[in-house]
Design an enzyme around this catalytic site. Structure first.
Site, PDB file in Angstrom:
ATOM      1  N   HIS A  14       0.844  -1.192   0.000  1.00  0.00           N
ATOM      2  CA  HIS A  14       0.000   0.000   0.000  1.00  0.00           C
ATOM      3  C   HIS A  14       0.879   1.241   0.000  1.00  0.00           C
ATOM      4  CE1 HIS A  14      -2.847   2.847   2.381  1.00  0.00           C
ATOM      5  NE2 HIS A  14      -2.994   3.024   1.077  1.00  0.00           N
ATOM      6  N   SER A  15       0.696   2.118  -0.991  1.00  0.00           N
ATOM      7  CA  SER A  15       1.406   3.395  -1.081  1.00  0.00           C
ATOM      8  C   SER A  15       2.922   3.165  -1.105  1.00  0.00           C
ATOM      9  CB  SER A  15       0.959   4.310   0.062  1.00  0.00           C
ATOM     10  OG  SER A  15       1.321   5.647  -0.176  1.00  0.00           O
ATOM     11  N   LEU A  16       3.661   3.652  -0.129  1.00  0.00           N
ATOM     12  CA  LEU A  16       5.099   3.389  -0.092  1.00  0.00           C
ATOM     13  C   LEU A  16       5.372   1.895  -0.177  1.00  0.00           C
ATOM     14  CD1 LEU A  16       8.080   4.248   0.385  1.00  0.00           C
ATOM     15  CD2 LEU A  16       7.595   4.083   2.838  1.00  0.00           C
TER      16      LEU A  16
ATOM     17  N   ALA B 211       3.830  -0.276  -1.789  1.00  0.00           N
ATOM     18  CA  ALA B 211       3.696  -0.757  -3.161  1.00  0.00           C
ATOM     19  C   ALA B 211       5.006  -0.611  -3.926  1.00  0.00           C
ATOM     20  CB  ALA B 211       2.580   0.001  -3.878  1.00  0.00           C
TER      21      ALA B 211
ATOM     22  N   CYS C 125      -1.530  -0.770  -4.202  1.00  0.00           N
ATOM     23  CA  CYS C 125      -2.703   0.021  -3.823  1.00  0.00           C
ATOM     24  C   CYS C 125      -2.253   1.442  -3.469  1.00  0.00           C
ATOM     25  CB  CYS C 125      -3.394  -0.633  -2.627  1.00  0.00           C
ATOM     26  SG  CYS C 125      -4.879   0.217  -2.053  1.00  0.00           S
TER      27      CYS C 125
END
Length: 221
Positions: free
Chosen positions: A68-70, A72, A92
């Site tokens: 998720h975010s970082l 990812a 994500c």
């Protein structure tokens, strides 16, 4: 059974995936991971953090990554560091790595109050943290270290990864749009599936059921 190694957003912890363990069992074994974080005494690049993540994984078994975010981008770099590909990469709330590397922010050097205000403005501070001063102070060191990872990330050109990618974004997430999700197709030799879900930059809280359904479907494909 597929092992799904899950990496958190900036400032997040593996505990954010605790409920996923039961929700995705028994077909999928969720394994929450914590990437290492840089410090003043031990600088660390995002690629080095990704290599450390690989060392935590059992890559001789059926496995996949969710970030998720970082998380990812770290998961993407982990896939690049592997000798063999995972079943699938789930990302994500993240644009493609070159875009993330070019954002040009320098929030990590701001004083604490300004840093947290700016992170909150960008949607990167969970409401429960924003509302609690004690939690904010506990949250701050990890968040600042993760922003250091993100803001010093240098993307290096290389071959596309050899596994499918499933990309998600919250409908009201200003960090990445749907076209940005589709661009993940430029970074894999396999297929890319882009989905929008209800929520903002933290759809893991608001749309976990949708995410779980999509993960099961994509891993069964």
């Amino acid at each position: 059974m597929t092992k799904l190694y899950c990496l958190p957003h900036a400032g997040g912890t593996p505990a954010g995936y605790r409920t996923w363990i039961k929700a995705l069992a028994p077909e999928i074994e969720v394994v929450p991971l914590q990437h290492p974080r840089p410090s003043d005494d031990e600088p660390l690049s995002l690629q080095e953090a990704a290599e450390s993540v690989v060392e935590q994984c059992e890559t001789d078994e059926d496995f996949a990554f969710f970030g998720h975010s970082l998380g990812a981008v770290i998961a993407f770099e982990a896939v690049r560091a592997l000798s063999g590909p995972p079943r699938r990469l789930f990302v994500c709330g993240s644009a493609v790595p070159p875009v993330e590397a070019s954002r040009g922010r320098d929030l990590r050097s701001l004083p604490d109050r300004e840093f947290l205000q700016e992170v909150a403005r960008l949607g990167g501070l969970p409401p429960e943290i924003h509302a609690d001063a004690e939690l904010r102070q506990e949250f701050l060191p990890g968040l600042r270290a993760d922003y250091t990872l993100a803001e010093t990330y240098e993307y290096h050109e290389g071959p596309p990864i050899p596994c499918p990618v499933s990309a998600f974004r919250g409908l009201s997430d200003g960090h990445v749009d749907k076209d940005g999700l589709r661009r993940w197709g430029e970074f894999t030799t396999a297929d890319v599936t882009a989905r929008e879900v209800p929520g903002d930059h933290f759809p893991l809280r608001t749309s976990a059921t949708f995410l779980h359904r999509a993960i099961r479907k994509d891993l069964a494909a």
